[in-house]
Design an enzyme around this catalytic site. Structure first.
Site, mmCIF file in Angstrom:
data_model
loop_
_atom_site.group_PDB
_atom_site.id
_atom_site.type_symbol
_atom_site.label_atom_id
_atom_site.label_comp_id
_atom_site.label_asym_id
_atom_site.label_seq_id
_atom_site.Cartn_x
_atom_site.Cartn_y
_atom_site.Cartn_z
ATOM 1 N N GLU A 265 -4.786 -8.888 0.302
ATOM 2 C CA GLU A 265 -5.491 -8.651 1.568
ATOM 3 C C GLU A 265 -6.969 -8.504 1.258
ATOM 4 O O GLU A 265 -7.365 -7.546 0.591
ATOM 5 C CB GLU A 265 -4.977 -7.388 2.257
ATOM 6 C CG GLU A 265 -3.605 -7.549 2.859
ATOM 7 C CD GLU A 265 -3.146 -6.301 3.617
ATOM 8 O OE1 GLU A 265 -3.998 -5.617 4.220
ATOM 9 O OE2 GLU A 265 -1.937 -6.026 3.584
ATOM 10 N N GLU B 151 0.843 -1.216 0.000
ATOM 11 C CA GLU B 151 0.000 0.000 0.000
ATOM 12 C C GLU B 151 0.870 1.255 0.000
ATOM 13 O O GLU B 151 0.685 2.160 0.815
ATOM 14 C CB GLU B 151 -0.959 -0.011 1.203
ATOM 15 C CG GLU B 151 -1.955 -1.148 1.150
ATOM 16 C CD GLU B 151 -2.972 -1.151 2.288
ATOM 17 O OE1 GLU B 151 -2.929 -0.251 3.153
ATOM 18 O OE2 GLU B 151 -3.812 -2.063 2.326
#
Ligand code: AHR
Length: 508
Positions: A317, A191
């Site tokens: 995720e 991220e």
């Protein structure tokens, strides 16, 4: 009395109406793609009690000589993830792999700057690899793009995979591991676009520039590794910039998506899963349209090979994050409703087989987790069961399947389904989540194949949508599992209220 008669009449009328209109249809000629076995993975991170106090607890009577909690390991083996991702997550932005290898007393316990607390680093690369071996899971390591260097990442590759007489391969040997770990999957940061995080690549152009250097050094160290670049859910500018920049060198684009329940809207979680599916579908189309399966331009002077095959999503995720208890709301108590949502999400992953190549439920122990622990033992949360079941019963290829069934609210159909097939073994599996509070019956229409028999029907249910397994009552199991091997083929398929049903068929 009159009201009661009217109510009974209406109930019967609806039941008959539903029974008449309902239908499940599966078309054996409409393939949705091969399902990569790596879509049934889990994720572990240095966060809260996921690793320290979850997977790993030295000096506990419940742990083995390596410090692995035996009760957790047993449950993790039952869960049987096909891949395991480590060490983060956001924490990777401050994780230096060399702090977690070698003699345990020399490892650097460090403040977890991201999630709070102190991480022991006693569970490092070698312990992770041992854990993967125990679970028979493919390891995936995530490198530190933010405070780490390209050279540090390449040295990690050499430590894990090196076979020659090099410093880092010898270091691994000196740590007791003569054989290389052969870690194939490596993620390039986590991220990195997230502005509030401790990273430094909020602009995708900065990420591309920096990551290209990481790619070069890592691939030159081991040209056989597969790379996962950072993607961003719902950020086409980021995804396009990254893939335009390094799409020829990487195999996967990462994608993260968590859902939750809006206040007083119990079905909203299913709506959010439906939104996730349309976004994944959209991104898949975008990738297939703009990035060819075969790389056209590549300089031999890179001295390592380009990507082979299509770019897929690494949905590394996915999960349910209800923002409950610390750290940062990641200690979640999952109800039976969450188990139904997990099953629906797994069906999205199966239906999107053409787009998704890897997927990990985030996470595995104590944090957003199917397994919870305390000092005395551990418990399986409700979501454990669908996670376990889909990886157990899914076959290698997804098929188009549709249902005609009642609509509950806001366009959410009562039944959500996914079908998988093994053409060689002539087997077919149908997964159905009945999200309504009524049993539903539906005849099966199978197109372009003929049923031979129903081998079994497995049904997961619970007494209430709010039922939950807790550490306080470890011996009370709220999930009911029934298996029936004597189903009459002529009868309509039956789906108990608020249940997950798996039908296993053989084909002629
Ligand atoms: O899984 C918890 C966190 O969620 C991860 O560290 C991060 O990658 C994501 O935002």
């Amino acid at each position: 009395m009159k009201n009661l008669i009217v109510a009974v009449f209406l109930f019967l009328f609806h039941a008959v109406l539903f029974a008449q209109q309902n239908q499940i249809s599966i078309d054996a000629d409409q393939s949705l793609g091969k399902i990569n076995p790596l879509v049934y993975g889990q994720f572990i991170e240095y966060i809260g009690r996921c690793i320290d106090g979850g997977i790993y607890e030295e000096n506990s009577p419940l742990s083995d000589h390596r410090g692995f909690r035996k009760d957790v390991l047993t449950k993790a083996k039952e869960l049987h993830p096909t891949t395991l991702r480590f060490p983060g997550g956001t924490v990777v932005k401050t994780f230096h792999w060399e702090d977690g290898v070698g003699p345990k007393e020399q490892r650097k316990a460090k403040k977890n700057l991201i999630w709070g607390g102190i991480d022991s680093y006693q569970f490092g690369t070698c312990e992770f690899i041992e854990y993967c071996k125990e679970l028979q899971a493919e390891p995936c390591l995530v490198v530190n793009l933010s405070t780490g260097t390209a050279e540090e990442a390449a040295n990690w590759v050499e430590y894990c995979n090196g076979t020659g007489n090099t410093y880092y391969a010898n270091l691994r040997r000196a740590h007791g591991y003569a054989e290389p770990f052969q870690v194939k999957y490596w993620a390039l940061g986590n991220e990195e676009g997230a502005e509030p995080d401790a990273g430094r690549h909020q602009d995708p152009n900065d990420y591309v520039k920096d990551v290209w250097h990481f790619i070069k050094l890592m691939k030159l160290t081991d040209p056989s590794i597969k790379l996962i670049a950072n993607g961003e859910a719902m950020n086409e500018h980021w995804n396009k910039t990254v893939l335009d920049g390094i799409g020829n060198a990487v195999d996967y684009l990462s994608y993260h998506y968590y859902v939750n329940t809006s206040p007083n809207k119990p079905y909203s979680i299913f709506e959010k899963i439906a939104t996730a599916e349309s976004e994944i579908e959209h991104l898949g189309r975008f990738i297939r349209k703009n990035y060819s399966d075969t790389v056209q331009q590549w300089s031999e002077w890179y001295r390592f090979p380009h990507r082979e095959g299509p770019i897929k999503l690494s949905f590394d995720e996915w999960g349910i994050w209800e923002k409950q208890d610390p750290p940062y709301g990641t200690t979640n108590q999952y109800t039976w409703r969450h188990a139904l949502a997990t099953a629906s999400f797994l069906q999205v992953i199966q239906r999107q087989a053409q787009t998704i190549g890897i997927a990990n439920w985030a996470q595995m122990v104590n944090v957003l987790a199917p397994i919870m622990t305390d000092k005395e033992g551990s418990v399986k949360q409700t979501i454990f069961y669908p996670l376990q079941a889909y990886r157990k019963y899914a076959l290698g290829e997804a098929l188009a399947a549709e249902s005609q069934a009642p609509i509950l609210t806001d366009g959410i159909a009562a039944l959500d389904l996914s079908a998988t097939i093994d053409r060689e073994r002539k087997m077919l599996t149908l997964f159905v989540v009945n999200r309504s509070s009524q049993e539903i019956q539906a005849p099966l229409l199978l197109k372009n194949a003929t049923l031979k028999s129903i081998t079994s029907k497995i049904c997961y249910s619970s007494s209430s949508l709010e039922a939950t397994n807790t550490l306080a009552a470890k011996d009370t199991e709220v999930v009911r599992i029934s298996e029936d091997k004597h189903i009459q083929q002529k009868k309509p398929l039956q789906f108990a209220k608020e249940s997950i049903t798996i039908y296993n068929f053989t084909l002629q």
